[in-house]
Design an enzyme around this catalytic site. Structure first.
Site, mmCIF file in Angstrom:
data_model
loop_
_atom_site.group_PDB
_atom_site.id
_atom_site.type_symbol
_atom_site.label_atom_id
_atom_site.label_comp_id
_atom_site.label_asym_id
_atom_site.label_seq_id
_atom_site.Cartn_x
_atom_site.Cartn_y
_atom_site.Cartn_z
ATOM 1 N N GLY A 20 0.812 -1.231 0.000
ATOM 2 C CA GLY A 20 0.000 0.000 0.000
ATOM 3 C C GLY A 20 0.835 1.267 0.000
ATOM 4 N N LEU A 21 1.845 1.281 -0.857
ATOM 5 C CA LEU A 21 2.814 2.381 -0.809
ATOM 6 C C LEU A 21 2.484 3.556 -1.721
ATOM 7 C CD1 LEU A 21 6.120 0.254 -0.794
ATOM 8 C CD2 LEU A 21 4.986 1.339 1.164
ATOM 9 N N GLY A 24 -3.164 7.333 -4.256
ATOM 10 C CA GLY A 24 -3.752 7.653 -5.563
ATOM 11 C C GLY A 24 -3.844 6.448 -6.473
ATOM 12 N N VAL A 26 -5.500 3.126 -6.537
ATOM 13 C CA VAL A 26 -6.604 2.532 -5.776
ATOM 14 C C VAL A 26 -6.329 1.059 -5.455
ATOM 15 C CG1 VAL A 26 -9.073 2.007 -5.875
ATOM 16 C CG2 VAL A 26 -8.232 4.153 -6.833
ATOM 17 N N SER A 28 -3.413 -0.521 -5.187
ATOM 18 C CA SER A 28 -2.344 -0.651 -4.184
ATOM 19 C C SER A 28 -2.890 -0.377 -2.785
ATOM 20 C CB SER A 28 -1.195 0.312 -4.523
ATOM 21 O OG SER A 28 -0.504 0.750 -3.392
ATOM 22 N N ASN A 110 7.323 2.623 -16.379
ATOM 23 C CA ASN A 110 7.826 3.751 -15.596
ATOM 24 C C ASN A 110 9.348 3.786 -15.550
ATOM 25 O OD1 ASN A 110 5.242 2.578 -13.645
ATOM 26 N ND2 ASN A 110 5.086 4.568 -14.641
ATOM 27 N N ARG A 138 9.884 4.227 -5.056
ATOM 28 C CA ARG A 138 10.312 4.152 -6.444
ATOM 29 C C ARG A 138 11.400 5.177 -6.770
ATOM 30 N NH1 ARG A 138 5.971 2.466 -10.735
ATOM 31 N NH2 ARG A 138 7.955 1.596 -11.434
ATOM 32 N N GLU A 174 7.372 10.192 -14.559
ATOM 33 C CA GLU A 174 7.004 8.777 -14.373
ATOM 34 C C GLU A 174 7.218 7.973 -15.651
ATOM 35 O OE1 GLU A 174 5.172 7.291 -11.331
ATOM 36 O OE2 GLU A 174 6.073 8.983 -10.296
ATOM 37 N N HIS A 249 -1.506 7.334 -13.585
ATOM 38 C CA HIS A 249 -0.697 7.481 -14.801
ATOM 39 C C HIS A 249 -1.667 7.570 -15.977
ATOM 40 C CE1 HIS A 249 2.750 5.089 -12.731
ATOM 41 N NE2 HIS A 249 3.046 6.371 -12.710
ATOM 42 N N ASN A 362 -1.516 -4.508 -7.451
ATOM 43 C CA ASN A 362 -0.732 -3.344 -7.053
ATOM 44 C C ASN A 362 -0.914 -2.209 -8.066
ATOM 45 O OD1 ASN A 362 0.607 -3.280 -4.609
ATOM 46 N ND2 ASN A 362 2.274 -4.614 -5.303
ATOM 47 N N CYS A 368 1.608 -1.613 -18.061
ATOM 48 C CA CYS A 368 2.545 -1.128 -17.035
ATOM 49 C C CYS A 368 3.807 -1.978 -17.017
ATOM 50 C CB CYS A 368 1.941 -1.217 -15.639
ATOM 51 S SG CYS A 368 0.501 -0.217 -15.364
#
Ligand code: SUG
Length: 444
Positions: A20-21, A24, A26, A28, A110, A138, A174, A249, A362, A368
């Site tokens: 849960g890092l 924004g 949802v 994760s 990313n 990240r 990103e 993103h 995640n 991605c």
């Protein structure tokens, strides 16, 4: 000369977990604390790569980064042997411990922004690793991404791997997740679309609830660094409502391939002028596949991840959508896909639904997980060949995962020094498979 869009997928690391890092994001946030399955995650990712290869596409592999990163814990003032280090970080702040374990480099979209040689003034392929400053876990990926890309694309007469932009919020970047290149054919000069969430000159335009992770200043610097023709560059702002609905993103709400643009009507702050701006340098209109609110909502887009599908050109020049299963499970989104595939006014005529659930939890869908790099035959020949997927490499990587990956990781296990050691040791063997000696800090 033949030109290919090569997908380089991030190989999912043995430390894959749900912490849960990412505010924004949802998925994760809502899956924080679940037990992960690193082995399943990596096998799902590898099967996606093999599926793309089976469709006749060129596929590469990007190695995971060294995690857990105990050096980062030491840099944050924790000390002692591995067991003490992990325990004291856990006691002080479990989110710091989790950040040092994150397998987030799997989301290769990313990793960097890429401009093919057909677009750049010096006719080299330009790449800028993303600084990823918006999330701590990240924010130091680029320190490993940059040398890895320099090993894989080592010939500096053909490739220019820049340093990441300055690690400061003003240049929050990103990578390719906020960049789409349109063209008639991959070999031809394109128009590059850079999407940002916030503009320093107009801060009120940003999202209100969730962070805007890409700035216009970063986009402008990337376009300059990549020696792009300003007449063939377009900047567009994400719709703040989309960010606030969980579109952290742009690749969660739009995607493109050659001259096809698949997007939701609420993706951008100014959709109509954007289409004209993109068409002008190409000398023709794009083929639009637009989802309206009446087809499905922003929330459906975020939960189904339709727009995080890979839209790819097949060897017969038709297009296929490589979509997550979640988009088939949503009846409104599924109906939209079926309609788009059946229509004859676009080249999309095939959809493959894939299971990448471990990554999806995640917030990472099929798109991605990959970095698109358009390469001529000559550039592809001069890319490090041992990372290009073949049946033999696929089999070796599957055996390596089966042998080395934990079946499960629960949040509490991030304190386990034996698990930590095993995850790093596995990487040593990987560098032999991918012929990337001394890739990792522990090998130097
Ligand atoms: O940056 N999730 C990633 C997902 C990145 C998806 N990439 C693209 N859309 N291109 C992120 O939010 C969650 C990790 C955790 O919570 O454990 C995470 O980092």
């Amino acid at each position: 000369m033949a030109t290919h869009e090569v997908n380089f997928d991030g190989l999912i690391a043995p430390t894959h977990n749900y912490a849960g890092l990412s505010p924004g994001n949802v998925a994760s946030a809502s899956n924080a604390g679940l037990i992960s399955s690193p082995k399943q995650a990596a096998l799902q990712g590898l099967l996606k790569m093999k599926t793309l290869m089976g469709l006749g596409l060129k596929q590469g592999v990007l190695p995971p980064q060294q995690r857990p990163d105990l050096n980062m814990l030491r840099a944050l003032g924790f000390a002692g042997d591995d067991a003490k280090l992990l325990q004291s970080a856990h006691d002080a702040d479990p989110t710091l411990l989790a950040a040092c374990w994150s397998a987030s480099s799997m989301w290769a979209a990313n990793a960097a922004t890429v401009s093919p040689s057909a677009d750049t003034a010096d006719h080299r392929v330009h790449m800028t690793p993303a600084n990823l400053v918006s999330n701590f876990h990240r924010s130091w990926e680029h320190e490993s991404t940059t040398p890895a890309l320099r090993m894989i694309f080592a010939d500096d007469s053909r490739f220019m791997i820049h340093n990441a932009l300055p690690s400061q919020q003003r240049f929050a970047d990103e990578g390719a997740a906020n960049h789409i290149r349109f063209c008639s054919k991959h070999a031809e000069p394109g128009v590059e679309l850079f999407v940002y969430g916030v503009d320093r000159d107009d801060p009120a335009s940003g999202a209100r609830t969730f962070p805007s992770r890409q700035t216009r200043a970063a986009c402008e610097a990337l376009a300059r660094n990549h020696l792009l023709d300003p007449a063939r560059v377009v900047f567009a702002r994400q719709h703040p409502d989309a960010i606030d609905a969980g579109v952290f993103h742009n690749d969660v709400i739009s995607t493109g391939n050659e001259d096809v643009f698949l997007f939701h009507e609420q993706a951008f702050a100014t959709s109509r002028s954007l289409m004209t701006d993109l068409a002008a340098p190409l000398g023709k209109s794009l083929t639009l596949i637009e989802a309206h609110d009446s087809d499905f909502s922003l929330e459906d887009a975020v939960t189904s991840y339709l727009f995080n599908s890979q839209l790819v050109t097949l060897p017969d020049s038709s297009m296929a959508l490589i979509a997550p299963f979640e988009s088939k499970n949503n009846p409104r989104v599924h109906a939209f896909i079926e309609k788009a595939v059946a229509r004859t006014d676009n080249p999309l005529n095939r959809v493959e639904y894939l299971d990448v659930k471990e990554s999806m939890r995640n917030g990472g869908g099929p798109a991605c997980l990959r970095l698109r790099v358009v390469l001529t035959d000559d550039e592809l020949r001069n890319t490090h060949q041992a990372v290009m997927l073949t049946d033999s490499l696929y089999n070796k990587l599957v055996s390596w995962v089966e042998k080395n990956y934990p079946d499960h990781i629960a949040p509490d296990q991030l304190r386990d020094p034996v698990l930590a050691r095993g995850c790093v040791d596995a990487l040593d063997e990987l560098t032999r498979i991918l012929e990337l000696p001394k890739l990792y800090p522990f090998q130097r």
